[in-house]
Design a protein around this motif. Structure first.
Motif, PDB file in Angstrom:
ATOM      1  N   ALA A 176     -56.166 -45.728 -17.663  1.00  0.00           N
ATOM      2  CA  ALA A 176     -56.492 -46.798 -18.873  1.00  0.00           C
ATOM      3  C   ALA A 176     -55.270 -47.069 -19.192  1.00  0.00           C
ATOM      4  CB  ALA A 176     -57.309 -45.731 -20.002  1.00  0.00           C
ATOM      5  N   GLU A 181     -59.496 -53.961 -23.631  1.00  0.00           N
ATOM      6  CA  GLU A 181     -60.569 -52.801 -23.680  1.00  0.00           C
ATOM      7  C   GLU A 181     -60.912 -52.095 -22.627  1.00  0.00           C
ATOM      8  OE1 GLU A 181     -63.265 -55.879 -26.606  1.00  0.00           O
ATOM      9  OE2 GLU A 181     -64.400 -55.151 -24.834  1.00  0.00           O
ATOM     10  N   VAL A 182     -60.892 -50.698 -22.786  1.00  0.00           N
ATOM     11  CA  VAL A 182     -61.159 -49.772 -21.626  1.00  0.00           C
ATOM     12  C   VAL A 182     -62.766 -49.282 -21.741  1.00  0.00           C
ATOM     13  CG1 VAL A 182     -60.759 -47.609 -20.351  1.00  0.00           C
ATOM     14  CG2 VAL A 182     -58.571 -49.263 -21.459  1.00  0.00           C
ATOM     15  N   ASP A 183     -63.522 -49.358 -20.481  1.00  0.00           N
ATOM     16  CA  ASP A 183     -64.655 -48.861 -20.629  1.00  0.00           C
ATOM     17  C   ASP A 183     -64.430 -47.531 -19.859  1.00  0.00           C
ATOM     18  OD1 ASP A 183     -65.144 -51.265 -21.611  1.00  0.00           O
ATOM     19  OD2 ASP A 183     -67.104 -51.422 -20.656  1.00  0.00           O
ATOM     20  N   MET A 184     -64.617 -46.292 -20.343  1.00  0.00           N
ATOM     21  CA  MET A 184     -64.447 -45.084 -19.640  1.00  0.00           C
ATOM     22  C   MET A 184     -65.766 -44.671 -19.325  1.00  0.00           C
ATOM     23  SD  MET A 184     -63.107 -41.823 -22.009  1.00  0.00           S
ATOM     24  CE  MET A 184     -63.907 -40.714 -20.646  1.00  0.00           C
ATOM     25  N   VAL A 232     -58.188 -39.864 -23.033  1.00  0.00           N
ATOM     26  CA  VAL A 232     -58.145 -41.302 -22.965  1.00  0.00           C
ATOM     27  C   VAL A 232     -57.580 -42.058 -24.272  1.00  0.00           C
ATOM     28  CG1 VAL A 232     -59.237 -43.418 -22.090  1.00  0.00           C
ATOM     29  CG2 VAL A 232     -59.766 -41.189 -20.822  1.00  0.00           C
ATOM     30  N   ARG A 233     -58.094 -41.626 -25.197  1.00  0.00           N
ATOM     31  CA  ARG A 233     -57.807 -42.133 -26.389  1.00  0.00           C
ATOM     32  C   ARG A 233     -56.525 -41.883 -26.707  1.00  0.00           C
ATOM     33  NH1 ARG A 233     -60.183 -45.782 -29.611  1.00  0.00           N
ATOM     34  NH2 ARG A 233     -58.061 -46.820 -28.668  1.00  0.00           N
ATOM     35  N   LEU A 266     -61.874 -48.762 -27.212  1.00  0.00           N
ATOM     36  CA  LEU A 266     -62.206 -47.807 -26.059  1.00  0.00           C
ATOM     37  C   LEU A 266     -63.711 -47.754 -26.042  1.00  0.00           C
ATOM     38  CD1 LEU A 266     -61.931 -45.524 -23.911  1.00  0.00           C
ATOM     39  CD2 LEU A 266     -61.566 -43.924 -26.021  1.00  0.00           C
ATOM     40  N   LYS A 267     -64.388 -48.064 -25.136  1.00  0.00           N
ATOM     41  CA  LYS A 267     -65.804 -47.746 -24.925  1.00  0.00           C
ATOM     42  C   LYS A 267     -66.292 -46.642 -24.179  1.00  0.00           C
ATOM     43  CE  LYS A 267     -66.452 -52.819 -24.640  1.00  0.00           C
ATOM     44  NZ  LYS A 267     -65.480 -53.384 -23.840  1.00  0.00           N
ATOM     45  N   ALA A 295     -63.499 -42.810 -30.127  1.00  0.00           N
ATOM     46  CA  ALA A 295     -64.191 -43.812 -29.521  1.00  0.00           C
ATOM     47  C   ALA A 295     -64.279 -45.198 -30.555  1.00  0.00           C
ATOM     48  CB  ALA A 295     -65.386 -43.719 -28.646  1.00  0.00           C
TER      49      ALA A 295
END
Length: 223
Positions: free
Chosen positions: A82, A92-95, A117-118, A127-128, A153
């Motif tokens: 990320a 934007e990051v979709d984890m 990740v955050r 963050l998604k 998130a």
């Protein structure tokens, strides 16, 4: 088109769409074509594999994925992926969470990986959190949504679109929206192929849609 609410115009729905290309066989030419199509359609964002970054996409948000599609990556790997993505221009990051941890009821593990990740991306990107709602019972969906909020998130997201259990459902989106109660966004993704399906998901509480067939879906909405 009779079942499409009049307020859901093509332009209004386009503003909710992440136009998505995550196919493993995607080429740089495919990415360029996806970006061009996204701009022509007036969508909000493009969502691309992290290996395809950086990419020029004027006028669009750039989303990517981490721990995709299985979620069975170490939290530090997800965080590093990320962080590199936002250094290469992602907004934007979709984890993907460790779905197995959620199935087992180990929400502390889910909390820890989302926090990892955050912290890796800070406030530099949205963050998604992809929960694979089709693979979870309702109680786990609710628990993971609460966990995502606790971890900082910005969105919860239904699906990768790659899980054999299926993609977005109206029931899951409604449950997720009721659980986060406007505190987080809700992204519906996976298997959305018609305007009617998109409209149902928006009515259920989706505030973003992940679509690979954006043109086909948008064609079903009024101008």
């Amino acid at each position: 088109m009779a079942d499409i609410p009049l307020e859901l115009t093509r332009r209004a729905v386009a503003a909710l769409i992440d136009h998505t290309l995550l196919a493993p066989e995607a080429t740089p030419a495919d990415v360029a074509a996806t970006v061009d199509e996204a701009r022509a359609l007036g969508v909000f964002a493009v969502c691309l594999s992290p290996s395809m970054l950086p990419v020029r996409a004027p006028g669009l948000a750039v989303a990517t994925v981490a721990g995709f599609p299985s979620g069975k990556h170490h939290a530090l790997v997800k965080g590093a992926e990320a962080r590199l993505a936002i250094e290469q221009g992602a907004d934007e990051v979709d984890m993907v969470i460790d779905v197995g941890a959620a199935v087992a009821g180990d929400y502390d593990a889910v909390l820890a990986e989302i926090i990892t990740v955050r912290e890796a991306i800070g406030d530099r990107a949205l963050l998604k959190v992809i929960i694979e709602s089709a693979a979870l019972p309702d109680a786990a969906i609710v628990a993971v949504c609460h966990t995502a909020r606790r971890a900082g998130a910005d969105f919860v997201k239904t699906s990768t679109g790659f899980h054999p259990a299926g993609g977005a459902s109206v029931h899951a989106v409604r449950l997720m929206a009721e659980t986060v109660n406007g505190k987080l966004g809700v992204k519906a993704s996976g298997g959305i192929r018609t305007a009617a399906a998109a409209a149902e998901l928006i009515a259920a509480g989706a505030t973003r849609l992940g679509l690979s067939r954006s043109r086909e879906v948008l064609a079903g909405f009024p101008e």
